[in-house]
Design an enzyme around this catalytic site. Structure first.
Site, short mmCIF file in Angstrom:
data_model
loop_
_atom_site.label_atom_id
_atom_site.label_comp_id
_atom_site.label_asym_id
_atom_site.label_seq_id
_atom_site.Cartn_x
_atom_site.Cartn_y
_atom_site.Cartn_z
CG ASP A 34 -3.25 3.98 -3.24
OD1 ASP A 34 -4.19 3.23 -3.59
OD2 ASP A 34 -3.33 4.74 -2.27
CD GLU A 35 -5.45 -1.32 -1.23
OE1 GLU A 35 -5.96 -2.31 -0.72
OE2 GLU A 35 -6.08 -0.25 -1.41
CG ASP B 8 -2.08 0.88 1.13
OD1 ASP B 8 -2.22 1.52 0.08
OD2 ASP B 8 -2.86 0.96 2.10
#
Lengths: 379, 409
Positions: free
Chosen positions: B120-121, B26
């Protein structure tokens, strides 16, 4: 310098000369238009010139000279001014470092550029022959559509001019289509054999702008003598253009000599239908054509997009064929033929097709051929 | 890692990560961090990304802003009252997507099993990468290092035997952390957590569980499984039982259709020699084209990314006439873009090549050209693919990329 000239005569001459002014001059004087009022062979003439090191233009018109002389003024500004003058006699005179243009109640004062810095225009090469101006403009227009616009392949941005005795062959290609036109002309020397590669856009503009005289004289300097140059002259206007370097593709080998199918379609209907159906063809998606006995089916778009289909009457000799094209390339070719009926000849769906007008007599061969590469639908 | 006494430092050379092949990565304060990269003046200051209108909300806040109590989904007006010094940027989706693609490319260079959850993960299954890179902890450290060095961004990594535990672990070690939950510690880690931490437990289910007296994951694990199935139905009840015991058999699914394929290189020291840059563009073009062909795609837009020594980054793109999977064509466009960018004298830290606008090669119409050879560059490069498959990626290279050997004549 002081002279008088009718507004329309001046405006035409200035507008024509201004076409060759560079958009971004490499040196400031090239933004200028050279005006030279002098007596030549007992006639009072104004010569207007422009030059950008690639293309030169010069026109000469009759004037009344009070005082001969030469001056250099901003070409763009002069073109704007003369275009907007009232239809009366124009008087142009120098006043120190200024040029005064007066017409009716209007008066303009322009600053001059240094005449002595203006480069000499290239010499007109030696006359090689002449051609009817309207026929030449039409032929160049037919060929210029297929010329490349990609400056990274400069030799494809030109029109190849081949002179063989009393026949001129014009050809251009952007690798996806090829246009070839043959026309008759009057060479100075009946044994003449020469080739030149002329920038397509310049040639098309030039040919179109020289239709005010009945004929265009063509002057070609040998490419082997280094600086290749071609000149055109007609109706008091003369222009020279630097030739392109580079090897033009050996295009004659591309023209197929046998076909499996020949179709004929009414040109105007065909163009309309192509435009309609390709409304759903996004950029780079092709138009699909299916020719069968008596009909042509046009289709564009696929399952997950908008689709369109249209059916036209068509004659077909030989095998049925399905083939796909870039619709813009197809329209260019159809627009360029000079017949109401388009004839299309095919070998297979991945080989070039030829578009011509239907010849007036069955045995005659068409003097214009437009070769178009298909789009392969999937591998 | 989670040890017998809660969170403990990782021992060097640990083998506690055996069996923990799921990574959840993350990015930390992703949008805000990207803005700080692109706006050096914002570094070291509180940054908020979000709508700036009267009803704007916070999309992302960096960790400085968070110390003032700012958090995402908060109304911007309120955030600015809490943290009046913050620099506010309106969201710049295109630049977050570009940064995201670069990060995902880093992940994919370790394993193809990358499941991107959002910009973003991502989840990674590193079970197949062990031989090449070492255990999960080694891989996680290498990824964090490369993301920090090449992208100047930090991320937090949770390592666990299952996806949902890995995700909980990454949340627990934010920002810029790494947390391993060894197989033997999964229940210790889970049981103190509130039931809301379980995957699929929203407000409603949480309230229902609390009504039954089940407040923590441990409470759920100790509850009678039949009772849970009765109360919540077979599906949800069964899942609660499994999750509370740390069981989660969802695999990491790397869903491509890729929208783009790219590759970038961070130089070990900044480069200002255009010849070196051009050679690197060629190498990256070869790599990207090989991946295009391997995935059966062609693309029409070539994008070049150039990052200066000071980390300011420019991207330039060019759309080709025809979609391609040929390195020669990708490289030609990349070289032109580099030349036109006017950075030939600048010291560059990173260059990247990306091809976008992908479509399946087999279904993409292709405008044929005169005189195209049946066997052109495409076929030559396909032959190179076959050589590379058998003898390794460096077995056959364009001559410009060959490393000269002192024995060469």
């Amino acid at each position: 310098m002081k002279f008088r000239v009718e507004r329309d005569v001046l405006a035409d001459a200035v507008a024509w000369t201004a076409r060759s002014l560079p958009v971004r001059p490499s040196v400031p004087v090239l933004a200028g238009m050279l005006l030279d009022a002098s007596e030549d062979d007992g006639r009072q003439r104004l010569k207007l010139s422009s030059f950008d090191y690639e293309v030169s233009a010069q026109v000469s018109v009759e004037i009344e000279i009070e005082e001969p002389g030469t001056t250099l003024v901003s070409g763009r500004l002069l073109a704007e001014i003369t275009r907007n003058l009232p239809p009366q006699t124009v008087e142009v005179s120098t006043d120190g470092a200024k040029v005064v243009v007066s017409c009716g109640s209007a008066k303009f004062t322009l600053i001059t550029l240094p005449v002595e810095d203006y480069p000499a225009l290239p010499e007109m090469p030696q006359l090689t022959g002449a051609v009817g101006s309207d026929a030449f403009a039409a032929a160049v227009g037919q060929v210029a559509v297929a010329a490349g616009r990609d400056d990274t392949l400069p030799m494809l941005t030109g029109i190849r001019v081949e002179i063989e005795g009393d026949t001129v062959t014009l050809a251009s290609t952007d690798r996806y289509r090829l246009a070839v036109r043959e026309l008759a002309w009057k060479p100075e020397n009946p044994d003449l054999s020469a080739v030149a590669l002329v920038p397509a856009k310049t040639l098309a503009d030039t040919a179109k702008s020289l239709t005010n005289g009945a004929e265009v004289a063509i002057a070609l300097s040998g490419t082997e003598s280094g600086e290749g140059m071609i000149g055109f002259e007609g109706g008091g206007r003369r222009t020279t253009t630097r030739l392109l370097d580079g090897e033009f593709p050996k295009y004659r080998a591309l023209l197929p000599d046998s076909f499996n199918s020949v179709a004929e379609v009414q040109k105007a209907e065909f163009i309309e239908a192509v435009k309609r159906v390709s409304l759903v063809a996004e950029r780079n998606t092709p138009l699909r054509l299916a020719f069968s006995e008596g009909q042509l089916v046009l289709e564009a778009g696929t399952g997950d997009e908008a689709q369109a289909v249209e059916v036209l009457d068509a004659t077909l000799e030989g095998d049925e064929i399905q083939i796909a094209f870039n619709s813009a390339f197809l329209i260019d070719g159809l627009n360029a033929i000079d017949s109401d009926i388009a004839r299309l000849q095919f070998t297979t769906s991945t080989k070039p097709a030829i578009i011509t007008g239907k010849p007036a007599e069955e045995e005659a061969s068409s003097d214009y051929r437009y070769l178009i590469m298909p789009v392969r639908l999937s591998s | 890692m989670i040890g017998p006494r809660g969170i403990e430092p990782l021992a060097a050379g640990t083998d506690e990560d055996a069996g923990c092949h799921i990574l959840h990565i993350d990015m930390d304060a992703f949008f805000a961090s990207v803005e700080q990269l692109e706006h050096p003046e914002a570094r070291g200051r509180p940054v908020i990304v979000g709508g700036t209108g009267p009803r704007g909300v916070v999309a992302s806040a960096d960790y400085i802003a968070r110390t003032y109590g700012v958090h995402s989904a908060m109304p911007m007006v309120r955030a600015l009252r809490l943290c009046p010094d913050a620099i506010v940027f309106p969201p710049d989706g295109a630049s977050y997507r570009r940064a995201s693609e670069a990060i995902m490319d880093v992940f994919r260079s370790f394993t193809p099993a990358v499941e991107q959850v959002s910009l973003d993960e991502a989840f990674l299954d590193v079970s197949g990468a062990r031989r090449l890179w070492g255990g999960p902890v080694r891989i996680a450290e290498a990824i964090r290092e490369r993301v920090r060095r090449e992208q100047r961004l930090t991320c937090s990594v949770g390592i666990a035997p299952t996806k949902f535990v890995a995700k909980l672990a990454s949340t627990r070690c934010k920002p810029d952390g790494l947390l391993l939950v060894p197989t033997t510690r999964v229940t210790d880690f889970l049981h103190p957590l509130p039931v809301g931490a379980l995957w699929g437990v929203g407000d409603k289910t949480e309230q229902a569980l609390v009504r039954l007296g089940l407040r923590t994951v441990g409470d759920v694990a100790r509850a009678e499984p039949d009772m849970l199935r009765h109360e919540f139905g077979q599906a949800l009840g069964g899942r609660l039982v499994a999750l509370s015991q740390g069981q989660d058999d969802r695999p990491v699914v790397s869903h491509t259709p890729d929208k783009s394929i790219g590759s970038e290189e961070t130089f070990s020291s900044d480069v200002d020699d255009p010849e070196v840059i051009r050679r690197e563009l060629l190498r990256l073009s070869e790599k990207v084209a090989r991946r295009l062909r391997a995935s059966g795609h062609v693309g029409r837009t070539v994008v070049v990314k150039l990052r200066r020594a000071d980390f300011t980054t420019i991207t330039r793109s060019r759309t080709l006439g025809e979609a391609t999977d040929v390195a020669r064509e990708v490289n030609a466009a990349a070289r032109e873009l580099y030349a036109a960018a006017g950075l030939e004298r600048e010291r560059l830290r990173l260059v990247g090549v990306r091809v976008e606008g992908l479509t399946a090669a087999a279904e993409t119409p292709r405008q044929l050209a005169f005189g195209e050879q049946e066997n052109g560059w495409r076929e030559a490069e396909q032959a190179m693919d076959r050589v590379a498959q058998r003898f390794g990626p460096d077995a056959i290279l364009p001559a410009a990329l060959a490393k000269s050997d002192e024995n060469d004549v």
